[in-house]
Design a protein around this motif. Structure first.
Motif, PDB file in Angstrom:
ATOM      1  N   LEU A  41      18.777 -24.207   0.007  1.00 59.95           N
ATOM      2  CA  LEU A  41      18.236 -22.961  -0.520  1.00 59.95           C
ATOM      3  C   LEU A  41      17.172 -22.414   0.419  1.00 59.95           C
ATOM      4  O   LEU A  41      16.351 -23.166   0.944  1.00 59.95           O
ATOM      5  CB  LEU A  41      17.643 -23.190  -1.909  1.00 59.95           C
ATOM      6  N   VAL A  42      17.210 -21.109   0.618  1.00 60.69           N
ATOM      7  CA  VAL A  42      16.243 -20.452   1.493  1.00 60.69           C
ATOM      8  C   VAL A  42      15.639 -19.253   0.766  1.00 60.69           C
ATOM      9  O   VAL A  42      16.261 -18.667  -0.119  1.00 60.69           O
ATOM     10  CB  VAL A  42      16.880 -19.985   2.822  1.00 60.69           C
ATOM     11  N   ILE A  43      14.433 -18.912   1.162  1.00 58.62           N
ATOM     12  CA  ILE A  43      13.753 -17.743   0.610  1.00 58.62           C
ATOM     13  C   ILE A  43      13.837 -16.623   1.639  1.00 58.62           C
ATOM     14  O   ILE A  43      13.547 -16.826   2.818  1.00 58.62           O
ATOM     15  CB  ILE A  43      12.288 -18.069   0.268  1.00 58.62           C
ATOM     16  N   GLY A  44      14.244 -15.469   1.165  1.00 60.65           N
ATOM     17  CA  GLY A  44      14.318 -14.295   2.023  1.00 60.65           C
ATOM     18  C   GLY A  44      13.346 -13.240   1.535  1.00 60.65           C
ATOM     19  O   GLY A  44      12.748 -13.364   0.467  1.00 60.65           O
ATOM     20  N   ARG A  45      13.195 -12.195   2.317  1.00 66.94           N
ATOM     21  CA  ARG A  45      12.309 -11.098   1.929  1.00 66.94           C
ATOM     22  C   ARG A  45      12.889  -9.795   2.428  1.00 66.94           C
ATOM     23  O   ARG A  45      13.698  -9.773   3.355  1.00 66.94           O
ATOM     24  CB  ARG A  45      10.905 -11.319   2.463  1.00 66.94           C
ATOM     25  N   GLY A  46      12.469  -8.717   1.787  1.00 70.04           N
ATOM     26  CA  GLY A  46      12.954  -7.413   2.194  1.00 70.04           C
ATOM     27  C   GLY A  46      12.227  -6.318   1.450  1.00 70.04           C
ATOM     28  O   GLY A  46      11.242  -6.563   0.755  1.00 70.04           O
ATOM     29  N   GLN A  87       0.814  -1.216   0.000  1.00 69.29           N
ATOM     30  CA  GLN A  87       0.000   0.000   0.000  1.00 69.29           C
ATOM     31  C   GLN A  87       0.848   1.267   0.000  1.00 69.29           C
ATOM     32  O   GLN A  87       0.319   2.372  -0.025  1.00 69.29           O
ATOM     33  CB  GLN A  87      -0.939  -0.001   1.218  1.00 69.29           C
ATOM     34  N   ASP A  88       2.157   1.119   0.019  1.00 67.76           N
ATOM     35  CA  ASP A  88       3.070   2.261   0.077  1.00 67.76           C
ATOM     36  C   ASP A  88       3.801   2.402  -1.259  1.00 67.76           C
ATOM     37  O   ASP A  88       4.636   1.562  -1.601  1.00 67.76           O
ATOM     38  CB  ASP A  88       4.082   2.047   1.209  1.00 67.76           C
ATOM     39  N   PRO A  89       3.509   3.460  -2.023  1.00 65.68           N
ATOM     40  CA  PRO A  89       4.161   3.618  -3.332  1.00 65.68           C
ATOM     41  C   PRO A  89       5.654   3.944  -3.241  1.00 65.68           C
ATOM     42  O   PRO A  89       6.362   3.857  -4.241  1.00 65.68           O
ATOM     43  CB  PRO A  89       3.388   4.775  -3.975  1.00 65.68           C
ATOM     44  N   ASP A  90       6.128   4.297  -2.066  1.00 66.04           N
ATOM     45  CA  ASP A  90       7.540   4.644  -1.906  1.00 66.04           C
ATOM     46  C   ASP A  90       8.423   3.452  -1.556  1.00 66.04           C
ATOM     47  O   ASP A  90       9.637   3.590  -1.447  1.00 66.04           O
ATOM     48  CB  ASP A  90       7.706   5.718  -0.824  1.00 66.04           C
ATOM     49  N   ARG A  91       7.806   2.289  -1.360  1.00 66.77           N
ATOM     50  CA  ARG A  91       8.576   1.094  -1.007  1.00 66.77           C
ATOM     51  C   ARG A  91       8.206  -0.061  -1.929  1.00 66.77           C
ATOM     52  O   ARG A  91       7.056  -0.192  -2.333  1.00 66.77           O
ATOM     53  CB  ARG A  91       8.307   0.674   0.439  1.00 66.77           C
ATOM     54  N   CYS A  92       9.189  -0.878  -2.233  1.00 64.82           N
ATOM     55  CA  CYS A  92       8.980  -2.082  -3.040  1.00 64.82           C
ATOM     56  C   CYS A  92       9.475  -3.286  -2.244  1.00 64.82           C
ATOM     57  O   CYS A  92      10.594  -3.285  -1.741  1.00 64.82           O
ATOM     58  CB  CYS A  92       9.755  -1.999  -4.353  1.00 64.82           C
ATOM     59  N   HIS A  93       8.640  -4.282  -2.147  1.00 62.37           N
ATOM     60  CA  HIS A  93       9.025  -5.516  -1.464  1.00 62.37           C
ATOM     61  C   HIS A  93       9.703  -6.453  -2.455  1.00 62.37           C
ATOM     62  O   HIS A  93       9.575  -6.280  -3.672  1.00 62.37           O
ATOM     63  CB  HIS A  93       7.790  -6.202  -0.870  1.00 62.37           C
ATOM     64  N   TYR A  94      10.408  -7.416  -1.931  1.00 60.85           N
ATOM     65  CA  TYR A  94      10.995  -8.445  -2.786  1.00 60.85           C
ATOM     66  C   TYR A  94      11.159  -9.732  -1.998  1.00 60.85           C
ATOM     67  O   TYR A  94      11.232  -9.731  -0.772  1.00 60.85           O
ATOM     68  CB  TYR A  94      12.343  -8.009  -3.373  1.00 60.85           C
ATOM     69  N   PHE A  95      11.174 -10.811  -2.743  1.00 62.13           N
ATOM     70  CA  PHE A  95      11.513 -12.126  -2.213  1.00 62.13           C
ATOM     71  C   PHE A  95      12.743 -12.580  -2.987  1.00 62.13           C
ATOM     72  O   PHE A  95      12.896 -12.253  -4.165  1.00 62.13           O
ATOM     73  CB  PHE A  95      10.356 -13.110  -2.412  1.00 62.13           C
ATOM     74  N   THR A  96      13.627 -13.292  -2.328  1.00 58.96           N
ATOM     75  CA  THR A  96      14.853 -13.755  -2.967  1.00 58.96           C
ATOM     76  C   THR A  96      15.088 -15.224  -2.644  1.00 58.96           C
ATOM     77  O   THR A  96      14.504 -15.766  -1.706  1.00 58.96           O
ATOM     78  CB  THR A  96      16.083 -12.969  -2.474  1.00 58.96           C
ATOM     79  N   VAL A  97      15.958 -15.822  -3.420  1.00 60.64           N
ATOM     80  CA  VAL A  97      16.385 -17.195  -3.160  1.00 60.64           C
ATOM     81  C   VAL A  97      17.899 -17.159  -2.998  1.00 60.64           C
ATOM     82  O   VAL A  97      18.601 -16.603  -3.839  1.00 60.64           O
ATOM     83  CB  VAL A  97      15.994 -18.141  -4.312  1.00 60.64           C
ATOM     84  N   ALA A  98      18.353 -17.730  -1.907  1.00 60.93           N
ATOM     85  CA  ALA A  98      19.794 -17.740  -1.647  1.00 60.93           C
ATOM     86  C   ALA A  98      20.241 -19.152  -1.290  1.00 60.93           C
ATOM     87  O   ALA A  98      19.488 -19.931  -0.707  1.00 60.93           O
ATOM     88  CB  ALA A  98      20.135 -16.790  -0.510  1.00 60.93           C
ATOM     89  N   ASN A  99      21.454 -19.430  -1.633  1.00 56.78           N
ATOM     90  CA  ASN A  99      22.080 -20.694  -1.269  1.00 56.78           C
ATOM     91  C   ASN A  99      22.705 -20.490   0.110  1.00 56.78           C
ATOM     92  O   ASN A  99      23.758 -19.874   0.235  1.00 56.78           O
ATOM     93  CB  ASN A  99      23.137 -21.070  -2.307  1.00 56.78           C
ATOM     94  N   ALA A 100      22.041 -20.969   1.136  1.00 62.55           N
ATOM     95  CA  ALA A 100      22.502 -20.763   2.510  1.00 62.55           C
ATOM     96  C   ALA A 100      23.798 -21.509   2.797  1.00 62.55           C
ATOM     97  O   ALA A 100      24.525 -21.146   3.718  1.00 62.55           O
ATOM     98  CB  ALA A 100      21.425 -21.198   3.496  1.00 62.55           C
ATOM     99  N   SER A 101      24.098 -22.516   2.013  1.00 60.16           N
ATOM    100  CA  SER A 101      25.338 -23.256   2.235  1.00 60.16           C
ATOM    101  C   SER A 101      26.521 -22.609   1.517  1.00 60.16           C
ATOM    102  O   SER A 101      27.649 -23.050   1.658  1.00 60.16           O
ATOM    103  CB  SER A 101      25.176 -24.712   1.794  1.00 60.16           C
ATOM    104  N   ASP A 102      26.259 -21.531   0.775  1.00 61.93           N
ATOM    105  CA  ASP A 102      27.310 -20.798   0.065  1.00 61.93           C
ATOM    106  C   ASP A 102      27.766 -19.635   0.935  1.00 61.93           C
ATOM    107  O   ASP A 102      27.024 -18.698   1.172  1.00 61.93           O
ATOM    108  CB  ASP A 102      26.766 -20.283  -1.270  1.00 61.93           C
ATOM    109  N   ASN A 103      28.980 -19.691   1.415  1.00 63.40           N
ATOM    110  CA  ASN A 103      29.503 -18.631   2.281  1.00 63.40           C
ATOM    111  C   ASN A 103      30.305 -17.592   1.516  1.00 63.40           C
ATOM    112  O   ASN A 103      31.017 -16.802   2.108  1.00 63.40           O
ATOM    113  CB  ASN A 103      30.380 -19.238   3.385  1.00 63.40           C
ATOM    114  N   SER A 104      30.188 -17.584   0.203  1.00 68.60           N
ATOM    115  CA  SER A 104      30.991 -16.657  -0.592  1.00 68.60           C
ATOM    116  C   SER A 104      30.495 -15.229  -0.434  1.00 68.60           C
ATOM    117  O   SER A 104      29.351 -14.978  -0.084  1.00 68.60           O
ATOM    118  CB  SER A 104      30.953 -17.054  -2.068  1.00 68.60           C
ATOM    119  N   SER A 105      31.359 -14.310  -0.720  1.00 71.64           N
ATOM    120  CA  SER A 105      31.009 -12.895  -0.614  1.00 71.64           C
ATOM    121  C   SER A 105      30.199 -12.423  -1.816  1.00 71.64           C
ATOM    122  O   SER A 105      29.755 -11.288  -1.845  1.00 71.64           O
ATOM    123  CB  SER A 105      32.277 -12.056  -0.485  1.00 71.64           C
TER     124      SER A 105
END
Length: 116
Positions: A72-77, A20-38
């Motif tokens: 693999l894990v799903i994150g949000r932000g 409901q906020d036009p100034d913010r955009c949400h996202y979901f991501t997929v990350a490899n939690a076993s990958d410790n690379s930068s």
């Protein structure tokens, strides 16, 4: 569920508020939690923001087939709209940006209809 993820009802409340906020955009991501690379960034291992949890889950399923040993894990932000629209780095970003622009247009129409 990752340790720092919100319970489902809290996540739904969070998502409803952001959409409901036009100034913010949400996202979901997929990350490899076993990958410790930068190289793993804010938008997951594949630098791919997704508009919906379902899209992220579909992508996660595809990547799980390809990387069967990965955790693999799903994150949000969230990100400011102005920052979001200045970054269109790949096809995932293009689709995600288009969906947010449509969402913001709908919000604008709703607000102008409510004030008319």
């Amino acid at each position: 569920m990752p340790k720092n993820s919100l319970p489902k009802t809290q996540a739904q409340v969070w998502l409803e508020a952001i959409t409901q906020d036009p100034d913010r955009c949400h996202y979901f991501t997929v990350a490899n939690a076993s990958d410790n690379s930068s190289t793993k960034g804010k938008f997951g291992t594949w630098d791919a923001p997704f508009f919906s949890m379902e899209e992220a889950e579909q992508f996660k399923s595809l990547m799980q087939i390809r990387y069967s040993d990965a955790r693999l894990v799903i994150g949000r932000g969230e990100i400011c709209s102005s920052d979001a629209f200045s970054q269109c780095r790949n096809r995932f970003w293009t689709l995600w940006t288009r969906k947010h622009k449509q969402r913001i247009q709908m919000l604008s129409k709703q607000q102008s209809g409510a004030t008319a």
